[in-house]
Scaffold this active site. Structure first.
Site, PDB file in Angstrom:
ATOM      1  CG  ASP A  48      12.692   0.770   3.509  1.00  0.00           C
ATOM      2  OD1 ASP A  48      12.199   0.078   4.422  1.00  0.00           O
ATOM      3  OD2 ASP A  48      12.559   0.494   2.297  1.00  0.00           O
ATOM      4  CG  ASP A 142      -9.767  -1.467  -6.153  1.00  0.00           C
ATOM      5  OD1 ASP A 142     -10.741  -1.739  -6.877  1.00  0.00           O
ATOM      6  OD2 ASP A 142      -9.425  -0.323  -5.842  1.00  0.00           O
ATOM      7  CD  GLU A 176     -12.046   4.618  -7.284  1.00  0.00           C
ATOM      8  OE1 GLU A 176     -12.494   3.562  -6.790  1.00  0.00           O
ATOM      9  OE2 GLU A 176     -11.623   4.683  -8.441  1.00  0.00           O
TER      10      GLU A 176
HETATM   11  N1  DTR Z   1     -10.829   2.502 -11.070  1.00  0.00           N
HETATM   12  C1  DTR Z   1      -9.941   1.838 -10.127  1.00  0.00           C
HETATM   13  C2  DTR Z   1      -9.060   0.800 -10.794  1.00  0.00           C
HETATM   14  C3  DTR Z   1      -8.371   1.349 -11.982  1.00  0.00           C
HETATM   15  C4  DTR Z   1      -8.644   1.037 -13.265  1.00  0.00           C
HETATM   16  N2  DTR Z   1      -7.788   1.744 -14.099  1.00  0.00           N
HETATM   17  C5  DTR Z   1      -6.975   2.485 -13.332  1.00  0.00           C
HETATM   18  C6  DTR Z   1      -5.959   3.371 -13.670  1.00  0.00           C
HETATM   19  C7  DTR Z   1      -5.288   4.043 -12.631  1.00  0.00           C
HETATM   20  C8  DTR Z   1      -5.646   3.814 -11.312  1.00  0.00           C
HETATM   21  C9  DTR Z   1      -6.683   2.919 -10.962  1.00  0.00           C
HETATM   22  C10 DTR Z   1      -7.326   2.273 -11.985  1.00  0.00           C
HETATM   23  C11 DTR Z   1     -10.763   1.136  -9.080  1.00  0.00           C
HETATM   24  O1  DTR Z   1     -11.441   0.182  -9.409  1.00  0.00           O
HETATM   25  O2  DTR Z   1     -10.679   1.556  -7.925  1.00  0.00           O
HETATM   26 ZN    ZN Z   2     -11.982  -0.602  -7.654  1.00  0.00          ZN
HETATM   27 ZN    ZN Z   3      -9.311   1.452  -6.690  1.00  0.00          ZN
HETATM   28 CA    CA Z   4      10.453  -0.519   1.744  1.00  0.00          CA
END
Ligand code: DTR
Ligand code: ZN
Ligand code: ZN
Ligand code: CA
Length: 445
Positions: A48, A142, A176
């Site tokens: 876990d 994010d 990214e």
């Molecule tokens: N591009 C990513 C957020 C995001 C949008 N659609 C997806 C699909 C699968 C994973 C991530 C994402 C970001 O803003 O970092």
């Molecule tokens: Zn993002």
């Molecule tokens: Zn992201």
């Molecule tokens: Ca957990």
């Protein structure tokens, strides 16, 4: 006692018509049960992942952002401070870490790569997450969430002193948010010989969204099934990720032919009523109302989603790193055990198996094992459909055959078919009364 079915319908003329129809039966597109190769069960179950540990990393990311202009964006001090934090944890845990530099937008970027010593150097399983935020905020969901979940999985490997068959490599990507810059740089600069050793890349980008959904990438079928099976074992429904295929760091790996998969809890799309029904949360609201906003801070996390997705990440790492991943020489068994109901006297149904990891064409003696439960097997027409749509008739209907069930193995000369791909078993019940279902089937190469 079997009901006597030779009622009005089964007059000789009617029987002849049914038989003729059945012989010419062309199955209509029909419901099919998803099914795929059964991933090798992990020799050892994953531990876990403690939610408290994952959240402690998020607290650190928040502190770093607060101390560095409010963000952890590429080219800003908060990003390098995030890298240094993660790297220090991994170095202390026994990883071999590498900082890969690149330039984007005139600023230096960093990918952090961490190799766990041991495992087959020619079979490398990777898991990763982007560590950078946008400039507008701390980027806790994010993608602090994915970064922390992957970090804690890596630390769990160390705590367990896990020695998988495959070599494990973890990665935290830079830039990214500028367009998958760090992960593209990594893949583009990975020698082809090294790239061919990658058995899979697992991506975790936003796994703690406040109004969470449980989305699984529908890319490599074995990786997808690994995640789906995990959530199914917890009775958590999942959906295929649709918010933007290719919009995260798995995309460069996929483009390079590496099997990919991952998890996603949602970003700017709106949760439907049906999704709220199955997952909880609020319909009509986006999955993350603070997506790319200044409010993406430590209060912008759904603990349950973060915990479940971190545990799922560990499960996938353990499962997909055990075993060499290759079927035994000359052998490969792919099965689907999902029941599929066969409409009585109705349209054909299909059950699919995604075959992966094979090379070249299928064998001239492909073994097709079927287990169909039915109370009058003479009603049934059964076909094997190859990935390119070519149908191989396995069984015709035979109205007089009133025995139960079709449990047998057919041998098919499939040597003109490419082995990898989605194979289907197609079954049609061509006569009213008596019903059944596809219980399971398998392909042995
Ligand atoms: N591009 C990513 C957020 C995001 C949008 N659609 C997806 C699909 C699968 C994973 C991530 C994402 C970001 O803003 O970092
Ligand atoms: Zn993002
Ligand atoms: Zn992201
Ligand atoms: Ca957990």
């Amino acid at each position: 006692m079997r009901p006597n079915r030779f009622t009005l319908r089964r007059t000789p003329a009617a029987v002849a018509a049914v038989a003729l129809t059945a012989a010419l039966a062309v199955a209509a597109p029909a419901a099919q049960a998803a099914g795929t190769a059964t991933p090798a069960a992990a020799a050892v179950a994953a531990p876990d992942i403690p939610l408290a540990n994952v959240k402690a990393h998020l607290t650190q990311f928040q502190s770093i952002a607060t101390a560095n202009g409010g963000n952890r964006a590429h080219g800003r001090p908060g990003y390098k401070a995030s890298v240094d934090y993660v790297k220090a944890k991994l170095d202390a845990a026994g990883y071999t870490t590498t900082l890969q530099q690149f330039t984007s937008g005139g600023a230096t970027g960093y990918n952090l790569i961490a190799d766990w010593p041991g495992g087959d150097p020619d079979k490398v399983l990777m898991a990763g997450a982007h560590l950078d935020s946008v400039t507008s905020g701390a980027g806790i969901n994010d993608n602090g969430s994915g970064s922390a979940g992957v970090l804690e999985t890596a630390l769990a490997v160390s705590r367990a002193q896990y020695q998988p068959d495959k070599h494990l490599r973890f990665a935290w990507w830079g830039a990214e948010e500028l367009g998958l810059v760090g992960s593209r740089h990594y893949v583009n600069n990975l020698p082809a010989a090294e790239r061919s050793k990658l058995t899979g890349y697992l991506n975790f980008d936003m796994i703690g969204s406040p109004n969470a959904g449980y989305f699984v990438y529908d890319d490599d079928p074995v990786i997808e099934q690994t995640f789906k099976s995990y959530f199914a074992s917890l009775s958590i429904p999942t959906e295929i990720e649709t918010e933007g295929d290719g919009r995260s760091d798995h995309a460069p790996f996929k483009s390079a032919g590496v099997p990919v998969g991952g998890l996603f809890s949602g970003a700017g799309y709106t949760k439907t009523a049906a999704q709220a029904q199955k997952w909880g949360g609020t319909a009509g609201q986006t999955f993350d109302r603070c997506y790319h906003s200044s409010c993406d801070n430590t209060s912008n996390i759904n603990d349950t989603a973060l915990d479940r997705n971190s545990d799922a990440a560990a499960h996938a790492v353990w499962t997909l790193s055990s075993g060499t991943g290759e079927p035994p020489t000359g052998e490969g068994v792919f099965s689907n055990t999902t029941d599929v109901a066969i409409p009585d006297g109705g349209a054909a149904v299909t059950s699919s198996i995604a075959v992966t990891g094979r090379t070249g064409n299928a064998p001239a003696a492909l073994q097709v094992g079927v287990d169909i439960k039915h109370t009058w097997r003479g009603d049934l027409v059964v076909d094997l459909v190859a990935p390119d749509g070519t149908a191989y008739r396995l069984k015709n209907s035979s109205s007089g055959d009133s025995a139960d069930n079709v449990v047998t193995t057919y041998t098919v000369n499939a040597s003109s078919e490419v082995a990898n791909g989605a194979w289907k078993l197609r079954v049609q019940d061509t006569a009213q009364q008596d019903t059944g279902y596809i219980d399971s089937w398998k392909l042995t190469f």
